[in-house]
Design an enzyme around this catalytic site. Structure first.
Site, PDB file in Angstrom:
ATOM      1  N   GLY A 155       0.814  -1.208   0.000  1.00 32.04           N
ATOM      2  CA  GLY A 155       0.000   0.000   0.000  1.00 32.04           C
ATOM      3  C   GLY A 155       0.845   1.253   0.000  1.00 32.04           C
ATOM      4  N   PHE A 195       1.565   4.625   2.248  1.00 35.06           N
ATOM      5  CA  PHE A 195       1.332   5.183   3.583  1.00 35.06           C
ATOM      6  C   PHE A 195       0.845   6.631   3.566  1.00 35.06           C
ATOM      7  CE2 PHE A 195       6.254   5.120   3.679  1.00 35.06           C
ATOM      8  CZ  PHE A 195       6.387   6.373   3.087  1.00 35.06           C
ATOM      9  N   HIS A 239      12.474  10.937   7.834  1.00 33.52           N
ATOM     10  CA  HIS A 239      13.544  11.815   7.336  1.00 33.52           C
ATOM     11  C   HIS A 239      13.550  11.925   5.813  1.00 33.52           C
ATOM     12  CE1 HIS A 239      17.067   8.695   6.715  1.00 33.52           C
ATOM     13  NE2 HIS A 239      15.942   8.295   6.141  1.00 33.52           N
TER      14      HIS A 239
END
Length: 336
Positions: free
Chosen positions: A226, A228, A245
């Site tokens: 998927g 995010f 980051h």
């Protein structure tokens, strides 16, 4: 007799030539020099024949690397493995060879020539050099994506034991490794906590290389593909290692917001990142931050910056746990 004071001009000039060191590391790794020295020292002519190199040029390469403790030349002109050279062996217990080859590859290296434009305009140097964002480039170049993913998995492996040792993971429930790559960290967590279930969540192309099968026919884990930025699976602990980051603050808030919405009551979010300390001392996170400046829209963050980021996503940082390495664990819960 004391040593003469260092000459600032000479020091800066030497730093300006520092790019030659990673170039030499890459050459030694590609040639497989360390593997050829595993059974003992060899002279340059013999070694050159084994690796397919020019003997005088190979000696010069190794002589230079020896000044950094990578290989050692003895009084007879033979070269030996050192601890810093041994980790260049592909079969070494703590090999960093895949990481070295990824970090020194052209698509990582070339954008560094555009750092000044990145600083002037506030955009990643990679975009200027290649004309598109970093992850778009990987999607269009599978061989480079595979090199990068393998390198990052190897890079992460040096940190995973420190993470599992530093944090008291729950004994039960579901931990979701968001953007977890091949799943080596999740594998370690599940081995340490037999009562936990795990979900490895990443893009389908990345999940093809997952390592959770090393648990055997264990129904405690699953892989879910998927995005995010759209949603994440439900769980009791959402683990994000070196994910935030990579992205801008706005993008991070979106990911963290999805994690908050997918948390079960009493759940936690655990971000594993290099938390930049105050002051001028060297820190590995500051080196990583320059890499982010070159490649991506993200950056390494200080503890106050993490607290602000989580707050914007409706989460409250409960503690920051250091590890034995450069990374820290930023734990958060749903804000009241």
């Amino acid at each position: 007799m004391t040593n003469p004071p260092a000459d600032p001009a000479e020091e800066v000039l030497a730093e300006a030539m520092g790019h030659l060191y990673p170039a030499a590391l890459r050459a030694a790794a590609l040639l497989g020099v360390a593997e050829q020295l595993a059974d003992g020292p060899r002279d340059p002519a013999d070694l050159a024949g084994a690796v397919g190199a020019n003997a005088p040029y190979l000696r010069r390469l190794l002589r230079f690397l020896a000044t950094r403790g990578v290989f050692r030349e003895d009084e007879n002109g033979r070269f030996h493995l050192t601890p810093r050279a041994d980790v260049l062996r592909a079969d070494a217990p703590r090999t960093v060879k895949p990481s070295v080859l990824a970090i020194t590859s052209e698509f990582i290296w070339l954008p560094t020539t555009h750092v000044v434009e990145a600083v002037r305009h506030g955009r990643p140097a990679f975009d200027r050099r290649f004309g598109h964002p970093f992850f778009d480039h990987l999607a269009a170049h599978p061989a480079e994506a595979a090199l990068f993913n393998e390198g990052m998995a190897n890079f992460s492996a040096t940190e995973d034991e420190r993470i599992t040792a530093a944090y008291d993971f729950p004994g039960s429930g579901v931990v979701v490794d968001v953007g977890g790559g091949y799943g080596a960290l999740l594998l370690g967590v599940l081995r340490a906590r037999p009562g936990l279930r795990g979900v490895l969540f990443d893009q389908e192309a990345v999940l093809a290389g997952h390592v959770l099968g090393r648990l055997g026919e264990d129904d405690r884990w699953e892989v879910v593909a998927g995005d995010f930025f759209e949603s994440v699976p439900e769980g009791d602990l959402h683990l994000l290692k070196n994910v935030l980051h990579d992205w801008s603050d706005e993008q991070c808030v979106r990911v963290l917001g999805n994690c908050r919405r997918a948390l079960r009551p009493g759940g936690r979010v655990l971000a594993v990142e290099a938390v930049i300390p105050p002051g001028n001392d060297p820190h590995f996170g500051k080196l990583l931050d320059m890499s982010m400046l070159v490649l991506l829209t993200g950056h390494e963050r200080t503890e106050p910056e993490f607290r602000e980021l989580f707050d914007r996503a409706g989460l409250r940082v409960t503690r920051v746990v250091p590890t034995a390495g450069a990374l820290s664990l930023v734990e958060a819960e749903v804000a009241d």
